[in-house]
Design a protein around this motif. Structure first.
Motif, PDB file in Angstrom:
ATOM      1  N   VAL A  74      24.062  95.897 129.900  1.00 31.73           N
ATOM      2  CA  VAL A  74      23.448  94.583 129.647  1.00 31.73           C
ATOM      3  C   VAL A  74      23.525  94.276 128.157  1.00 31.73           C
ATOM      4  CG1 VAL A  74      21.921  94.679 131.609  1.00 31.73           C
ATOM      5  CG2 VAL A  74      21.179  95.681 129.465  1.00 31.73           C
ATOM      6  N   LYS A  90      30.657  96.001 128.882  1.00 31.83           N
ATOM      7  CA  LYS A  90      29.869  95.265 129.867  1.00 31.83           C
ATOM      8  C   LYS A  90      30.755  94.709 130.964  1.00 31.83           C
ATOM      9  CE  LYS A  90      26.714  91.327 130.242  1.00 31.83           C
ATOM     10  NZ  LYS A  90      25.965  90.291 129.513  1.00 31.83           N
ATOM     11  N   VAL A  97      22.469  95.118 137.454  1.00 34.04           N
ATOM     12  CA  VAL A  97      21.250  94.930 136.656  1.00 34.04           C
ATOM     13  C   VAL A  97      20.605  93.586 136.988  1.00 34.04           C
ATOM     14  CG1 VAL A  97      20.347  94.623 134.324  1.00 34.04           C
ATOM     15  CG2 VAL A  97      22.043  96.399 134.771  1.00 34.04           C
ATOM     16  N   HIS A  98      21.431  92.559 137.090  1.00 35.75           N
ATOM     17  CA  HIS A  98      20.911  91.217 137.411  1.00 35.75           C
ATOM     18  C   HIS A  98      20.221  91.226 138.776  1.00 35.75           C
ATOM     19  CE1 HIS A  98      20.590  86.883 137.435  1.00 35.75           C
ATOM     20  NE2 HIS A  98      21.233  86.834 138.588  1.00 35.75           N
ATOM     21  N   ARG A  99      20.810  91.910 139.755  1.00 40.73           N
ATOM     22  CA  ARG A  99      20.220  91.953 141.092  1.00 40.73           C
ATOM     23  C   ARG A  99      18.885  92.712 141.064  1.00 40.73           C
ATOM     24  NH1 ARG A  99      24.158  93.729 143.497  1.00 40.73           N
ATOM     25  NH2 ARG A  99      25.020  91.725 144.058  1.00 40.73           N
ATOM     26  N   SER A 141      26.779  95.266 135.234  1.00 38.84           N
ATOM     27  CA  SER A 141      25.923  94.176 134.755  1.00 38.84           C
ATOM     28  C   SER A 141      25.411  93.325 135.900  1.00 38.84           C
ATOM     29  CB  SER A 141      26.691  93.305 133.759  1.00 38.84           C
ATOM     30  OG  SER A 141      27.890  92.805 134.330  1.00 38.84           O
ATOM     31  N   ALA A 142      26.218  93.164 136.964  1.00 37.64           N
ATOM     32  CA  ALA A 142      25.769  92.409 138.132  1.00 37.64           C
ATOM     33  C   ALA A 142      24.665  93.164 138.864  1.00 37.64           C
ATOM     34  CB  ALA A 142      26.944  92.145 139.074  1.00 37.64           C
ATOM     35  N   GLU A 146      16.819  92.887 138.564  1.00 42.16           N
ATOM     36  CA  GLU A 146      15.826  92.015 137.928  1.00 42.16           C
ATOM     37  C   GLU A 146      15.344  90.953 138.908  1.00 42.16           C
ATOM     38  OE1 GLU A 146      18.036  90.650 134.589  1.00 42.16           O
ATOM     39  OE2 GLU A 146      17.388  92.300 133.285  1.00 42.16           O
ATOM     40  N   GLU A 147      16.255  90.404 139.695  1.00 45.10           N
ATOM     41  CA  GLU A 147      15.870  89.376 140.666  1.00 45.10           C
ATOM     42  C   GLU A 147      14.975  89.946 141.757  1.00 45.10           C
ATOM     43  OE1 GLU A 147      19.497  87.564 142.094  1.00 45.10           O
ATOM     44  OE2 GLU A 147      19.124  85.813 140.819  1.00 45.10           O
TER      45      GLU A 147
END
Length: 332
Positions: free
Chosen positions: A332, A206, A297-299, A294-295, A301-302
């Motif tokens: 993730v 990750k 993926v976070h973006r 992983s960053a 989702e946002e």
């Protein structure tokens, strides 16, 4: 059920568990109030020994304290502070060969008077190895040999007979975690360093996987500004619902998604002749080469999207990364 157990209803068992948790939480809270200059001195001593002199932290204890000491050694090592557990009895029967003058010792004892640990303490003192003591008795023999003493005293064990180490081992374990985390802050330990020490695990992957390791970088379609919406149908299907729109220099200016196309078809019978510039999302979310997967993926989702164009430092399109591919890659 025995006669002795007969009075222990489910309600009383739950309350007993809660009592233990309250006592152990209180033991940790008591440590927080006592942290001060000695904690700083311990952090600096352990950090200096494992960076400037290439030494290690020799962690030791006997009995329940020994079990906690093993865990502290493991936590220190995994966060960039080389440490090893030394059993005090085995140490006196040959294992002291692992100790060098450049090391520092972290000794764990509730009483500070354990005979097995006392013999090891005497040897370390003669060798000139500085000692940090985690003890529930700050005026013990162990404390007298230590350069730094961290007071881990607890007012009461959770054991109803106040005999079995419970609150005291929890307190020492928490103090060990506090030391490990504070030291890696002091040493500037980074996520990349953690990943280097955990290459085989999911956490390591990750922390090392980048978007360029997962993105589609060859034969992915994009459309130039000025295209007609009828030209988006095939690439949207090919790219699982997202097509980047680029200018003459290849910089991303927008994206068109399957949702955009569907909504346009529902409200506009002449959708095929509409210009892509009138429909696309301008200034879309993007990912940059070198970014952690992983960053990305976070973006996603946002932003509520399934794919991101991947660009270089000039905004030029280099690929596209999809959420499904990121999930399969354990980002993730």
């Amino acid at each position: 059920m025995s006669e002795a157990d007969a009075g222990w209803s489910p309600t009383r068992l739950i309350e007993e568990g809660r009592r233990v948790l309250r006592l152990e939480a209180g033991a940790i809270a008591g440590l927080e109030a006592r942290l001060g200059d000695e904690f700083v001195a311990a952090c600096e001593l352990l950090a200096r020994a494992t960076t400037e002199t290439a030494g290690r932290v020799i962690v030791s204890g006997i009995g329940k304290s020994g079990i906690v000491a093993r865990k502290i050694a493991a936590t220190l090592t995994s966060t960039g502070t080389p440490a090893t557990f030394l059993h005090p009895v085995e140490g006196l029967h040959g294992d002291l060969g692992i100790v060098s003058r450049s090391d520092v010792a972290l000794l764990v004892s509730k009483s500070g008077e354990t005979s097995e640990l006392s013999a090891l303490t005497d040897y370390l003192s003669r060798l000139g190895v500085p000692i940090v003591a985690l003890s529930g008795s700050p005026r013990s023999s162990l404390a007298g040999h230590a350069r730094v003493v961290l007071d881990c005293t607890v007012t009461e064990e959770a054991c109803p007979m106040d005999l079995t180490p419970t609150s005291s081992t929890t307190a020492v374990l928490a103090m060990g975690d506090a030391l490990a985390v504070a030291i890696f802050r002091l040493k500037g330990f980074r996520p990349e360093d953690f990943a280097r020490l955990h290459p085989g695990g999911v956490l390591g992957r990750k922390l090392t996987l980048r978007v360029e390791d997962v993105m589609v970088s060859e034969a992915f379609p994009s459309l130039p500004q000025g295209s007609l919406m009828r030209e988006t149908v095939a690439p949207i299907a090919e790219l699982r619902g997202t097509v980047p729109v680029v200018d003459g220099e290849g910089r991303v200016r927008g994206v068109v998604t399957a949702g955009d196309l569907t909504r346009l078809m529902e409200r506009d019978k002449g959708w095929e002749q509409r210009r892509i510039d009138d429909v696309m999302t301008r200034s879309p979310s993007t990912s940059v080469l070198g970014e952690l997967a992983s960053a990305a993926v976070h973006r996603m989702e946002e932003a509520g999207v399934m794919a991101l164009p991947v660009v270089d430092e000039h905004g030029v399109l280099k690929g596209i990364v999809h959420l499904h591919d990121l999930l399969r890659s354990e980002a993730v």
